[in-house]
Design a protein around this motif. Structure first.
Motif, mmCIF file in Angstrom:
data_model
loop_
_atom_site.group_PDB
_atom_site.id
_atom_site.type_symbol
_atom_site.label_atom_id
_atom_site.label_comp_id
_atom_site.label_asym_id
_atom_site.label_seq_id
_atom_site.Cartn_x
_atom_site.Cartn_y
_atom_site.Cartn_z
ATOM 1 N N ARG A 301 51.673 25.992 63.715
ATOM 2 C CA ARG A 301 51.587 27.119 62.788
ATOM 3 C C ARG A 301 50.202 27.249 62.164
ATOM 4 N NH1 ARG A 301 56.641 28.682 64.518
ATOM 5 N NH2 ARG A 301 58.347 27.977 63.181
ATOM 6 N N LYS A 302 49.660 26.084 61.755
ATOM 7 C CA LYS A 302 48.438 26.118 60.952
ATOM 8 C C LYS A 302 47.823 24.721 60.936
ATOM 9 C CE LYS A 302 47.174 28.096 56.428
ATOM 10 N NZ LYS A 302 47.767 28.582 55.144
ATOM 11 N N VAL A 303 46.496 24.660 60.921
ATOM 12 C CA VAL A 303 45.781 23.389 60.780
ATOM 13 C C VAL A 303 44.732 23.583 59.688
ATOM 14 C CG1 VAL A 303 44.401 21.610 61.897
ATOM 15 C CG2 VAL A 303 46.122 22.846 63.219
ATOM 16 N N ILE A 304 44.777 22.754 58.648
ATOM 17 C CA ILE A 304 43.845 22.909 57.531
ATOM 18 C C ILE A 304 43.264 21.551 57.146
ATOM 19 C CG2 ILE A 304 44.918 24.987 56.580
ATOM 20 C CD1 ILE A 304 46.371 23.261 54.583
ATOM 21 N N ALA A 305 42.092 21.583 56.525
ATOM 22 C CA ALA A 305 41.431 20.383 56.025
ATOM 23 C C ALA A 305 41.324 20.468 54.516
ATOM 24 C CB ALA A 305 40.052 20.242 56.643
ATOM 25 N N ASN A 306 41.201 19.322 53.874
ATOM 26 C CA ASN A 306 41.122 19.295 52.410
ATOM 27 C C ASN A 306 39.681 19.319 51.909
ATOM 28 O OD1 ASN A 306 40.394 16.678 53.134
ATOM 29 N ND2 ASN A 306 41.432 15.744 51.386
ATOM 30 N N CYS A 307 38.739 19.654 52.807
ATOM 31 C CA CYS A 307 37.325 19.662 52.412
ATOM 32 C C CYS A 307 36.569 20.653 53.297
ATOM 33 C CB CYS A 307 36.725 18.266 52.549
ATOM 34 S SG CYS A 307 34.965 18.169 52.163
ATOM 35 N N GLU A 308 35.646 21.404 52.688
ATOM 36 C CA GLU A 308 34.828 22.331 53.460
ATOM 37 C C GLU A 308 33.867 21.590 54.392
ATOM 38 O OE1 GLU A 308 32.889 24.918 50.758
ATOM 39 O OE2 GLU A 308 34.721 25.994 50.203
ATOM 40 N N CYS A 309 33.719 20.279 54.165
ATOM 41 C CA CYS A 309 32.839 19.479 55.024
ATOM 42 C C CYS A 309 33.446 19.241 56.408
ATOM 43 C CB CYS A 309 32.532 18.141 54.351
ATOM 44 S SG CYS A 309 34.016 17.167 53.992
ATOM 45 N N LEU A 310 34.722 19.565 56.581
ATOM 46 C CA LEU A 310 35.394 19.422 57.875
ATOM 47 C C LEU A 310 35.551 20.788 58.532
ATOM 48 C CD1 LEU A 310 38.248 16.847 57.151
ATOM 49 C CD2 LEU A 310 36.350 16.524 58.732
ATOM 50 N N THR A 311 35.030 20.921 59.739
ATOM 51 C CA THR A 311 35.203 22.140 60.526
ATOM 52 C C THR A 311 36.174 21.841 61.664
ATOM 53 O OG1 THR A 311 32.939 22.815 60.033
ATOM 54 C CG2 THR A 311 34.042 23.923 61.861
ATOM 55 N N LEU A 312 37.205 22.679 61.801
ATOM 56 C CA LEU A 312 38.267 22.424 62.771
ATOM 57 C C LEU A 312 38.244 23.451 63.893
ATOM 58 C CD1 LEU A 312 41.191 21.765 60.250
ATOM 59 C CD2 LEU A 312 39.579 20.100 61.219
ATOM 60 N N GLU A 313 38.614 22.991 65.093
ATOM 61 C CA GLU A 313 38.725 23.884 66.247
ATOM 62 C C GLU A 313 39.913 23.439 67.091
ATOM 63 O OE1 GLU A 313 36.280 25.077 70.318
ATOM 64 O OE2 GLU A 313 35.212 24.108 68.658
ATOM 65 N N LEU A 314 40.905 24.318 67.220
ATOM 66 C CA LEU A 314 42.113 24.027 67.999
ATOM 67 C C LEU A 314 42.111 24.892 69.248
ATOM 68 C CD1 LEU A 314 44.845 22.496 68.092
ATOM 69 C CD2 LEU A 314 45.861 24.484 66.941
ATOM 70 N N ALA A 315 42.236 24.267 70.414
ATOM 71 C CA ALA A 315 42.143 24.994 71.676
ATOM 72 C C ALA A 315 43.269 26.011 71.830
ATOM 73 C CB ALA A 315 42.138 24.011 72.846
ATOM 74 N N LYS A 316 44.494 25.633 71.494
ATOM 75 C CA LYS A 316 45.621 26.573 71.583
ATOM 76 C C LYS A 316 46.727 26.138 70.634
ATOM 77 C CE LYS A 316 47.433 24.287 75.755
ATOM 78 N NZ LYS A 316 47.865 24.495 77.149
ATOM 79 N N ASN A 317 47.552 27.088 70.248
ATOM 80 C CA ASN A 317 48.607 26.837 69.267
ATOM 81 C C ASN A 317 49.976 26.600 69.895
ATOM 82 O OD1 ASN A 317 46.461 28.585 67.779
ATOM 83 N ND2 ASN A 317 47.651 27.651 66.147
ATOM 84 N N ASP A 318 50.173 27.063 71.118
ATOM 85 C CA ASP A 318 51.492 26.961 71.763
ATOM 86 C C ASP A 318 51.461 25.938 72.887
ATOM 87 O OD1 ASP A 318 53.040 29.032 70.323
ATOM 88 O OD2 ASP A 318 51.510 30.366 71.157
#
Length: 365
Positions: A301-318
């Motif tokens: 559904r969602k991927v979040i970090a608790n800090c702006e210092c972390l940048t996230l990239e998810l290839a696919k959600n399903d």
């Protein structure tokens, strides 16, 4: 205690009792309770006794008489229906709680004995009793206009999508006039409702804000930091702004043992990742594998970090059963030193583990 139209209430309750017939078959009890616990919320001792009413229906074939209602504390007293309850007739038990000279959270047990069950049914009343402070100015030190609160923000705690989360917040009215919410000027977001109890709080006295939070949809998942505003009735414009903190999770219905094998199941390759020693000012790149180990498709559904210092990239959600994907992250250590802990939270449709936390540890030098 709020008055309710009994005839309307009975018609509503009978629908609810019909839904509870399966429970009657399982328990083989004649009396089916609408609910066996009432939460009174925050109770202010200066307003005196508060009341909880429990409704019950006789779904058995034999007449039932409530013979005795036993409370476990002198602070609670009971009034109950003493007429014979024939099949499908409704009775009630009213429990009054006296908060004078008491304080803190409370849970009171009440046992209802009948002619058919001398052991009795058990019902509960609970809440949080807030005694009068010796110094109102010190106790309600955070002031918003003429309203005093104990804290600068209101922590709603954990909420679940589709379910109401209600918080009772006590405050002090420092005004020389009574206050009430101006419903015509107040424009709250649709997922938040605020009521004042009592509706008109006298001058130099305490009241309660009843805040109800209803989260709907994926966008609400995770930590929510919101400013809510409402207006007070006054000769001049009086707006009250409060900070609301809520952590929202997705709600799933309980899972039976037979259903457990036929579910989406999210697996995470590492949930405790130690980056060990890293240099301050550098950017560290890593990836974590997310897999579907179940027999139904996984939707992230969602991927979040608790800090702006972390940048996230998810290839696919399903992810189909047996499928995998990479969750890549970059950790920017600029202006950071010492032992560091960061969190990544993954929300999915895995009903047994819908919220997963990945902990990233490091020592920045």
């Amino acid at each position: 205690m709020k008055k309710t139209c009994i005839s309307a209430l009975m018609s509503i309750m009978l629908v609810g009792f019909t839904l509870d017939l399966s429970a009657q078959k399982l328990t083989d009890r004649a009396l089916i309770w609408e609910k066996n616990l009432v939460d009174l919320g925050t109770v202010l001792e200066e307003y005196g006794e508060v009341y909880a009413e429990f409704f019950v229906v006789n779904k058995g074939l034999l007449p039932v008489v409530m013979q005795e209602v036993i409370t476990d504390c002198g602070c609670t007293t009971a009034h109950f229906t003493k007429d014979t309850l024939h099949q499908d007739q409704i009775g009630s038990v009213v429990i009054s709680y006296d908060p004078i000279n008491r304080g803190g959270k409370f849970s009171k047990m009440v046992v209802v004995k009948t002619n058919l069950d001398l052991g009795g049914d058990t019902i509960f009343v609970q809440g949080n009793n807030v005694p009068l402070p010796e110094d109102f100015y010190a106790h309600y030190a955070y002031k918003v206009g003429d309203m005093g609160f104990k804290f600068s923000s209101i922590n709603m705690g954990e909420a679940f999508t589709g379910l109401k989360r209600t918080k009772h917040v006590d405050f002090y009215n420092f005004k020389d006039l009574p206050i009430t919410i101006d419903e015509f000027k107040t424009n709250l977001p649709p997922h938040i409702e605020v009521n004042m109890v009592p509706a008109l709080v006298p001058a130099k006295s305490r009241g309660i804000l009843e805040i109800t939070y209803t989260a709907e949809g994926v966008d609400f998942l995770g930590f929510q930091d919101e400013i809510i505003s409402f207006h007070l009735e006054s000769e001049k414009e009086e707006e009250v702004n409060l900070r609301l903190l809520t952590t929202v999770h997705e709600y799933f219905d309980p899972i039976t043992a037979s259903e457990a094998a036929n579910l989406p199941k999210l697996a995470i390759s590492e949930v405790n990742l130690d980056l060990k020693e890293i240099k301050s000012g550098s950017t560290v790149h890593r990836s974590i594998t997310l897999s579907n180990m179940g027999s139904q498709p996984v939707n992230i559904r969602k991927v979040i970090a608790n800090c702006e210092c972390l940048t996230l990239e998810l290839a696919k959600n399903d992810l189909m059963p047996g499928d995998k994907t990479e969750l890549k992250f970059s950790f920017d250590t600029h202006s950071r030193k010492g032992i560091d802990h960061k969190h990544i939270t993954v929300f999915s449709n895995d009903p047994l583990n819908p919220t997963r936390t990945i902990v990233i540890k490091s020592t920045i030098k």
